[in-house]
Scaffold this motif. Sequence first.
Motif, PDB file in Angstrom:
ATOM      1  N   ALA A 275       0.837  -1.209   0.000  1.00 50.25           N
ATOM      2  CA  ALA A 275       0.000   0.000   0.000  1.00 50.25           C
ATOM      3  C   ALA A 275       0.870   1.258   0.000  1.00 50.25           C
ATOM      4  O   ALA A 275       0.562   2.262  -0.664  1.00 50.25           O
ATOM      5  CB  ALA A 275      -0.939  -0.014   1.203  1.00 50.25           C
ATOM      6  N   GLU A 276       1.986   1.231   0.757  1.00 46.17           N
ATOM      7  CA  GLU A 276       2.891   2.377   0.789  1.00 46.17           C
ATOM      8  C   GLU A 276       3.506   2.624  -0.590  1.00 46.17           C
ATOM      9  O   GLU A 276       3.582   3.762  -1.053  1.00 46.17           O
ATOM     10  CB  GLU A 276       3.980   2.139   1.843  1.00 46.17           C
ATOM     11  CG  GLU A 276       5.043   3.219   1.903  1.00 46.17           C
ATOM     12  CD  GLU A 276       4.499   4.557   2.374  1.00 46.17           C
ATOM     13  OE1 GLU A 276       5.189   5.583   2.169  1.00 46.17           O
ATOM     14  OE2 GLU A 276       3.373   4.598   2.914  1.00 46.17           O
ATOM     15  N   TYR A 277       3.912   1.520  -1.232  1.00 46.18           N
ATOM     16  CA  TYR A 277       4.494   1.669  -2.570  1.00 46.18           C
ATOM     17  C   TYR A 277       3.457   2.192  -3.565  1.00 46.18           C
ATOM     18  O   TYR A 277       3.761   3.009  -4.449  1.00 46.18           O
ATOM     19  CB  TYR A 277       5.062   0.334  -3.049  1.00 46.18           C
ATOM     20  CG  TYR A 277       6.346  -0.067  -2.351  1.00 46.18           C
ATOM     21  CD1 TYR A 277       7.066   0.849  -1.592  1.00 46.18           C
ATOM     22  CD2 TYR A 277       6.841  -1.368  -2.455  1.00 46.18           C
ATOM     23  CE1 TYR A 277       8.234   0.488  -0.946  1.00 46.18           C
ATOM     24  CE2 TYR A 277       8.020  -1.749  -1.822  1.00 46.18           C
ATOM     25  CZ  TYR A 277       8.718  -0.809  -1.054  1.00 46.18           C
ATOM     26  OH  TYR A 277       9.863  -1.182  -0.441  1.00 46.18           O
ATOM     27  N   ALA A 278       2.228   1.721  -3.433  1.00 48.51           N
ATOM     28  CA  ALA A 278       1.155   2.205  -4.314  1.00 48.51           C
ATOM     29  C   ALA A 278       0.933   3.708  -4.113  1.00 48.51           C
ATOM     30  O   ALA A 278       0.693   4.453  -5.065  1.00 48.51           O
ATOM     31  CB  ALA A 278      -0.130   1.424  -4.049  1.00 48.51           C
ATOM     32  N   ARG A 279       1.004   4.141  -2.826  1.00 50.35           N
ATOM     33  CA  ARG A 279       0.854   5.574  -2.555  1.00 50.35           C
ATOM     34  C   ARG A 279       1.995   6.370  -3.189  1.00 50.35           C
ATOM     35  O   ARG A 279       1.779   7.448  -3.774  1.00 50.35           O
ATOM     36  CB  ARG A 279       0.830   5.808  -1.049  1.00 50.35           C
ATOM     37  CG  ARG A 279       0.558   7.261  -0.644  1.00 50.35           C
ATOM     38  CD  ARG A 279       0.642   7.426   0.858  1.00 50.35           C
ATOM     39  NE  ARG A 279       1.979   7.179   1.350  1.00 50.35           N
ATOM     40  CZ  ARG A 279       2.987   8.094   1.264  1.00 50.35           C
ATOM     41  NH1 ARG A 279       2.757   9.282   0.725  1.00 50.35           N
ATOM     42  NH2 ARG A 279       4.178   7.790   1.736  1.00 50.35           N
ATOM     43  N   LEU A 280       3.220   5.852  -3.096  1.00 47.78           N
ATOM     44  CA  LEU A 280       4.363   6.542  -3.706  1.00 47.78           C
ATOM     45  C   LEU A 280       4.227   6.592  -5.219  1.00 47.78           C
ATOM     46  O   LEU A 280       4.579   7.596  -5.857  1.00 47.78           O
ATOM     47  CB  LEU A 280       5.658   5.836  -3.298  1.00 47.78           C
ATOM     48  CG  LEU A 280       6.035   5.931  -1.816  1.00 47.78           C
ATOM     49  CD1 LEU A 280       7.245   5.058  -1.515  1.00 47.78           C
ATOM     50  CD2 LEU A 280       6.307   7.381  -1.428  1.00 47.78           C
ATOM     51  N   ILE A 281       3.725   5.501  -5.804  1.00 44.68           N
ATOM     52  CA  ILE A 281       3.504   5.498  -7.260  1.00 44.68           C
ATOM     53  C   ILE A 281       2.474   6.557  -7.636  1.00 44.68           C
ATOM     54  O   ILE A 281       2.627   7.299  -8.605  1.00 44.68           O
ATOM     55  CB  ILE A 281       3.053   4.099  -7.720  1.00 44.68           C
ATOM     56  CG1 ILE A 281       4.211   3.102  -7.592  1.00 44.68           C
ATOM     57  CG2 ILE A 281       2.572   4.152  -9.170  1.00 44.68           C
ATOM     58  CD1 ILE A 281       3.799   1.666  -7.856  1.00 44.68           C
TER      59      ILE A 281
END
Length: 472
Positions: A275-281
């Motif tokens: 989820a954190e990586y998706a937010r960064l993307i």
Amino acid sequence: MAWGVGELSVQYNGYDRAAERAEKLARDQLRLALANLKPNCWLMPLLSGVICLMFARWIGAGTLLFWFSLVSGGGAYLGVVAFGLLGDATTRRNWNLHAFASYSLFAASWSVFGFLFWRHGNDLNHMLIMLVLACTLAGNAALVGASKPLTILGYAIHGTVLIVTPLREGGPTYLGLAVLAFFYVCYMAYMSRQIYSTTRDMLLLRDDKNGLIDALARSKAESDQARERAEAASRAKSEFLANMSHELRTPLNAILGFSEMIYSDAIAPDVLRSAEYARLIHNSGDHLLALINEILDLAKIESGQFELQESDVDLGQLIGETLRLMTARAEGTHLVLATEVAPDLPIVRADERALRQILVNLLSNALKFTPPGGDVIAFAGIAQSGEIAFGVRDTGIGIDPDEQQRVFQSFGQGRHDVADADKGTGLGLAIVKGLCEAHGGRVDLTSEVGKGTCVTAILPETRARPRLRQAS
């Protein structure tokens, strides 16, 4: 034959230019003739003194002194006019009258000696007088041949005396001498005409040469300006590529890197990290989209293709909405956001999206360069001139005076930006300036290093619309 207004204008303009050139040519010819006559103010009195000594055996002292005084006075007047006209850059019209009057007086005072010194029955006396008059006529042809009016005056005076003087003696010999004098005058007039034509052609060539030099100088200046513009465009292109290669690559690398990690199932068991990586993307995608929009907006503005979608905008309400969007960012940096909106602020006829973008760009800059604990204030009001003024001021690091004009250029960033990791592309204030000018307005910036910056967007008074009173 019918003439249109444009055709008549071309005809008159062409006539004016031809008349102006002819007047300048005549003035230059007169100046050249007077330049040749300048030495006469001292040379002719000197020669008249020598002639007085030659004729002293036949002429009384009173007559000699009288003629010498005439020549000296005429030469002095001619010298004053010659030096005055040649020293006057404006060449006033009354100099022409002075030139003709002074040369007429000088020529008459010199040639009158043919009547004053003539002694009947004295062939040697007559020969000397005719010789001096013939030499005088030749000198007139050489010295004033450049100017037609002065040449005509000289021949009218010297030629008349040369032809008429022998007739006073009478007899076949002197009648033949008068005829010879007439043909001599005609021949010298022909020579003067040749001198006049040669001088005229020389002056025309000089004028054409000067015009060509001026045209070449103007062409060179225009060429230099075009070269500078081309070099500036080339530098701008290079700066654009240098900035964009970094600005576009950074979010793209983040998108590709994090999406690859999710795609490869390397962190499949860790839902929170995914989820954190998706937010960064998502954040990188937003940043990339905003960057592309800025580039497209600036391109439209600079190419003149930006079209305003005008409507009635409540500027106070727009400032409040924009501040609410920036609140989270301000709280994260411990900054205080505030508004100062005049209560009598009118409705503005403008492009709402453009005004919102102006406020967002100004607030983003203020938040970026204001240290924690500082203040950022969005304001709007009516200037003393009646114009609508709105903008943002902060208590940030400020901008050096030498950098204040540069920050409004495309990719123009102050020196303080270099040390900032989130310095941006430098397009924000350039877009603000372009959007204000698209509305017929302008941007003012005041700043002091270490104390803060105030950027004010000013719209013309004609964009103000009165507020409608609500019914009670």
